[in-house]
Design an enzyme around this catalytic site. Structure first.
Site, PDB file in Angstrom:
ATOM      1  N   GLY A   5      -1.196  -1.416   6.628  1.00 47.59           N
ATOM      2  CA  GLY A   5      -1.149  -2.584   7.503  1.00 47.59           C
ATOM      3  C   GLY A   5      -2.457  -3.333   7.532  1.00 47.59           C
ATOM      4  N   THR A  42       0.856  -1.190   0.000  1.00 48.88           N
ATOM      5  CA  THR A  42       0.000   0.000   0.000  1.00 48.88           C
ATOM      6  C   THR A  42       0.891   1.239   0.000  1.00 48.88           C
ATOM      7  OG1 THR A  42      -1.844  -1.048   1.144  1.00 48.88           O
ATOM      8  CG2 THR A  42      -1.610   1.322   1.436  1.00 48.88           C
TER       9      THR A  42
END
Length: 373
Positions: A258, A206
């Protein structure tokens, strides 16, 4: 303490009528601009990456920093800078965003993105988009041109086409590595092995950026392909304003990466911003209590939160404290931050995080592993 807050509340009222009283000099050493980026957090350890891959990722992070830094150094806005930064990372297959996004269980690439302006608290987000080459640009279009904050799936794709953003065939996003990761995950499931929905080995990548511009405004953006093998239209924290992305000129800009479900439960991005904002309010009130008053009890000058500067160590402690709470819940990952006072940095509880920062002070750093400064 009650007297301190009474003085401070009165100061806030006075500041609306006499804005000249509320302006403060920039903190000593504050950079004119700052940019912090990430490319995902997870089990990123020395030896897991080949020297060639290590070099590729560092080069991509460096290019992204250079793109955003050029905007900020030229007097551009924080929003423009993070857009320029993230599109570089979305176009690089080393990251789980745009080209190189992970596959859903059904073998599709579905992207999420969000962006937010600290000056106005305007925000835009999209989830489940399949054809927009750079999802972060679509999130910005939502913020600026839709009248809404959050669009999803077919509607988001339709809006993207109507806005004239570059469209690509879905095959553009697919890469052999991400296909292999999906197949590996399915093999583990078929063999009866326990598989965590938040398997960081399968999903880091990400991307995100936060910035402070020369006008003193902050902004944040995040872009992702989600988790490998996600099902049922799962949405993580990245496009959720307040969970994975948030920006407020009164406190900071945050982008997270995360185990998204935990970031959503804790509201990590907003939680950090709120704690910093209220610490600034407290510090202003403490300083106001030391200001002499005249015979009528009126202070000689007004100190408001935008006229104070939090200590860098205090900022880092607040950010790390929220990540520690995330870990206590069982969540893994990290955040990057930039504050209106000029501080920038990150905190993560994983072995590594692709990350970098640059500022007008001349500091530029790219790092991958946890033992790098």
């Amino acid at each position: 303490m009650r007297r301190i807050w009474a003085i401070f509340l009165g100061a806030l009222i006075m500041s609306n009528a006499a804005s000249a009283q509320t302006s403060g000099d920039p903190p000593a050493g504050k950079p004119a601009w700052a940019l912090t980026i990430h490319g995902g957090a997870g089990v990123i350890e020395r030896g897991k990456l080949t020297p060639e891959k290590d070099a590729e990722i560092r080069a991509a992070l460096s290019r992204a920093l250079d793109a955003g830094s050029a905007v900020l150094a030229g007097g551009g806005s924080a929003v423009d800078a993070i857009g320029a930064t993230i599109t570089i990372l979305e176009d690089d297959a080393n990251f789980n965003a745009g080209r190189g996004a992970v596959f859903t269980w059904d073998g599709a690439n579905e992207m999420d993105a969000a962006i937010m302006k600290g000056e106005t608290l305007e925000a835009g987000a999209v989830t489940g988009v399949t054809r927009t080459k750079n999802p972060v640009l679509l999130a910005r279009k939502v913020m600026e041109d839709s009248g809404f904050v959050f669009l999803s799936r077919e509607g988001a794709d339709q809006f993207s086409r109507e806005q004239g953003l570059e469209q690509v065939d879905p095959s553009y996003f697919a890469t052999p590595l991400r296909r292999e990761q999906l197949e590996e995950l399915k093999e583990r499931v078929a063999s009866g092995k326990q598989v965590s929905s938040f398997d960081i080995d399968m999903k880091y990548g990400t991307v995100g950026a936060v910035a402070l511009d020369q006008s003193g405004h902050v902004a944040a953006a995040t872009s992702t392909g989600g988790v490998t093998g996600k099902r049922w239209g799962r949405i993580g924290d990245s496009p959720v304003i307040g969970a994975g992305t948030y920006a407020d000129d009164r406190s900071c800009a945050i982008s997270a990466t995360g185990a998204g479900e935990y970031f959503i439960r804790l509201g990590v991005a907003h939680e950090i911003c709120t704690r910093l904002r209220f610490r600034a309010i407290e510090q202003a009130a403490e300083a106001q209590a030391e200001v002499p008053v005249d015979r009528d009890g009126a202070p000689e000058r007004v100190i408001t939160p935008d006229a104070v500067s939090l200590d860098p160590r205090e900022v880092q402690d607040i950010v790390t404290g929220v990540i520690d709470e995330l870990g206590e819940l069982g969540g893994t990952g990290g955040v990057i931050y930039a504050t209106p006072w000029g501080q920038q940095g990150w905190s993560f509880n994983t072995p590594g995080m692709y990350r970098g920062k640059a500022s007008s002070g001349g500091e530029k750093l790219v790092a991958i592993y946890g033992d790098e400064e």
